[in-house]
Scaffold this motif. Structure first.
Motif, mmCIF file in Angstrom:
data_model
loop_
_atom_site.group_PDB
_atom_site.id
_atom_site.type_symbol
_atom_site.label_atom_id
_atom_site.label_comp_id
_atom_site.label_asym_id
_atom_site.label_seq_id
_atom_site.Cartn_x
_atom_site.Cartn_y
_atom_site.Cartn_z
ATOM 1 N N ARG A 116 0.904 -1.289 0.148
ATOM 2 C CA ARG A 116 -0.015 -0.121 0.145
ATOM 3 C C ARG A 116 0.969 1.329 0.080
ATOM 4 O O ARG A 116 1.709 1.294 0.678
ATOM 5 C CB ARG A 116 -0.916 -0.004 1.131
ATOM 6 C CG ARG A 116 -1.665 1.396 1.355
ATOM 7 C CD ARG A 116 -2.707 1.223 2.389
ATOM 8 N NE ARG A 116 -2.157 1.718 3.710
ATOM 9 C CZ ARG A 116 -2.665 1.945 4.766
ATOM 10 N NH1 ARG A 116 -4.005 2.324 4.704
ATOM 11 N NH2 ARG A 116 -2.146 2.370 5.931
ATOM 12 N N ASP A 117 0.342 2.282 -0.826
ATOM 13 C CA ASP A 117 1.273 3.286 -0.750
ATOM 14 C C ASP A 117 -0.165 4.388 -0.695
ATOM 15 O O ASP A 117 -0.978 4.580 -1.666
ATOM 16 C CB ASP A 117 1.854 3.703 -2.191
ATOM 17 C CG ASP A 117 2.516 5.047 -2.036
ATOM 18 O OD1 ASP A 117 2.560 5.796 -0.909
ATOM 19 O OD2 ASP A 117 3.204 5.346 -3.128
ATOM 20 N N PHE A 146 -1.940 -4.642 -5.059
ATOM 21 C CA PHE A 146 -1.904 -3.312 -4.936
ATOM 22 C C PHE A 146 -3.375 -2.756 -3.929
ATOM 23 O O PHE A 146 -4.273 -2.901 -4.692
ATOM 24 C CB PHE A 146 -1.795 -2.464 -6.368
ATOM 25 C CG PHE A 146 -1.675 -1.008 -5.925
ATOM 26 C CD1 PHE A 146 -0.593 -0.392 -5.102
ATOM 27 C CD2 PHE A 146 -2.562 -0.081 -6.589
ATOM 28 C CE1 PHE A 146 -0.432 0.873 -5.047
ATOM 29 C CE2 PHE A 146 -2.537 1.323 -6.307
ATOM 30 C CZ PHE A 146 -1.369 1.902 -5.364
ATOM 31 N N GLU A 147 -2.879 -2.248 -3.017
ATOM 32 C CA GLU A 147 -4.182 -1.635 -2.108
ATOM 33 C C GLU A 147 -4.023 -0.183 -2.300
ATOM 34 O O GLU A 147 -3.028 0.668 -2.236
ATOM 35 C CB GLU A 147 -3.704 -1.899 -0.460
ATOM 36 C CG GLU A 147 -3.547 -3.331 -0.294
ATOM 37 C CD GLU A 147 -4.622 -3.986 0.320
ATOM 38 O OE1 GLU A 147 -5.473 -3.313 0.861
ATOM 39 O OE2 GLU A 147 -4.955 -5.085 -0.022
ATOM 40 N N ALA A 148 -5.157 0.312 -3.119
ATOM 41 C CA ALA A 148 -5.280 1.851 -3.530
ATOM 42 C C ALA A 148 -6.062 2.421 -2.535
ATOM 43 O O ALA A 148 -7.156 2.212 -2.155
ATOM 44 C CB ALA A 148 -6.043 1.823 -4.755
ATOM 45 N N GLN A 149 -5.303 3.463 -1.964
ATOM 46 C CA GLN A 149 -6.087 4.340 -0.920
ATOM 47 C C GLN A 149 -6.058 5.742 -1.347
ATOM 48 O O GLN A 149 -5.224 6.368 -1.294
ATOM 49 C CB GLN A 149 -5.582 4.089 0.363
ATOM 50 C CG GLN A 149 -6.289 4.791 1.720
ATOM 51 C CD GLN A 149 -5.877 4.419 2.800
ATOM 52 O OE1 GLN A 149 -5.764 3.147 3.213
ATOM 53 N NE2 GLN A 149 -5.852 5.389 3.817
ATOM 54 N N GLN A 172 -4.231 -7.822 -8.802
ATOM 55 C CA GLN A 172 -5.444 -7.791 -7.967
ATOM 56 C C GLN A 172 -5.227 -6.289 -7.630
ATOM 57 O O GLN A 172 -4.250 -5.961 -6.824
ATOM 58 C CB GLN A 172 -5.486 -8.842 -6.747
ATOM 59 C CG GLN A 172 -6.653 -8.464 -5.891
ATOM 60 C CD GLN A 172 -8.044 -8.812 -6.700
ATOM 61 O OE1 GLN A 172 -8.407 -9.767 -7.117
ATOM 62 N NE2 GLN A 172 -8.683 -7.635 -6.576
ATOM 63 N N ILE A 173 -6.300 -5.309 -7.514
ATOM 64 C CA ILE A 173 -6.423 -4.106 -7.109
ATOM 65 C C ILE A 173 -7.483 -4.133 -6.005
ATOM 66 O O ILE A 173 -8.581 -4.707 -6.219
ATOM 67 C CB ILE A 173 -6.351 -2.970 -8.156
ATOM 68 C CG1 ILE A 173 -5.335 -3.155 -9.010
ATOM 69 C CG2 ILE A 173 -6.870 -1.704 -7.282
ATOM 70 C CD1 ILE A 173 -5.675 -2.029 -10.292
#
Length: 279
Positions: A116-117, A146-149, A172-173
């Motif tokens: 995560r970024d 990818f963890e999208a925040q 995988q997002i």
């Protein structure tokens, strides 16, 4: 009704050994219950605090040491011993591809499933970097998520993320915190667009960080479920930050009340997290 849950978004803090400059530096967040949030808690204590059966968890990077994030992964190995878990670590998504590859080499750890970024606010512009696509390709090659925040109502950024999802279809997002809704009309449009991408899933969490009333939160849930379907949505706690508004057990009771049938509850509280995070 099954009481078994997997929590796919929580944090444990080790304020004595870690840095956490965002939490205990010169400008900590102006959250209510901040002292409670900063209290150390063990996995065993968290399990005892709820009537639900916590069968697994995903620890999300919390700024233990952003210069050497593997330190957090190593600490988790010592801290989490009695329950299955996976970890999301930190890497800057817009750095050069060579630097990104090196960062991931240094994160080699049995618990790692993704990075995560946080790109909220103006930081979302980093997702427009020409380096992002190659870095996301590298994540997919390593079979990492990818963890999208970020605020998905920023449609320019959302459209770019959708482009990445199309170009790296085996990546995988996972959208963190329900896409951080503020402008509900733009947010709703973004949710509909993101849901069309089969490799995008979403966590329903983080509403303690937003200025939405209970009815608006319920509308958000219905909109997410309508468009993503029951197999790409996960309930998550964001513990201990959720304690701004509610304790851990009450939060999961609230999540259960949102589900009109047991099957929806089982997918959102357990099955989807078990599948997506290999738990």
């Amino acid at each position: 009704m099954s009481t078994k849950i997997i929590d796919p978004h929580l944090h444990f803090f080790n304020l004595l050994e870690g840095q956490y400059t965002w939490l205990q530096g010169a400008n900590p967040p102006a959250w209510s219950n901040l002292d409670k949030i900063k209290q150390p808690i063990s996995v065993a204590e968290l399990i005892k605090s709820t009537n639900f059966e916590l069968a697994g968890l995903v620890h999300i990077e919390a700024g233990f040491d952003n210069n050497q994030p593997v330190k957090e992964l190593n600490w988790l190995t010592k801290h989490i011993k009695t329950i299955p878990y996976k970890a999301i670590s930190f890497a800057t998504i817009n750095q050069s591809n060579n630097a990104f590859k090196l960062a991931l080499q240094q994160l080699d750890h049995h618990s790692l499933v993704g990075i995560r970024d946080i790109t909220e606010g103006h930081d979302a512009e980093r997702l427009l970097s020409p380096h992002c696509l190659d870095n996301l390709r590298h994540l997919s090659q390593l079979k990492l998520h990818f963890e999208a925040q970020f605020e998905v109502e920023n449609l320019n950024i959302t459209e770019r993320l959708i482009s990445y999802a199309n170009q790296v279809s085996d990546l995988q997002i996972i959208i963190n915190h329900a896409g951080l809704a503020h402008n509900l009309a733009n947010w709703a449009t973004a949710i509909e667009l993101l849901a069309k991408q089969p490799n995008v899933a979403i966590k329903f969490s983080g509403f303690e960080l937003l200025m939405l009333n209970s009815e608006q939160q319920n509308q958000c849930f219905k909109h997410i479920l309508k468009h993503f379907g029951m197999q790409r949505v996960m309930f998550a706690s964001n513990f201990p930050v959720c304690q701004i508004n509610i304790n851990y057990n009450e939060l999961w009771q609230h999540y259960r009340s949102l589900c009109s049938d047991d099957l929806t509850w089982q997918y959102l509280s357990y099955k989807n997290a078990a599948s997506l995070y290999q738990l």
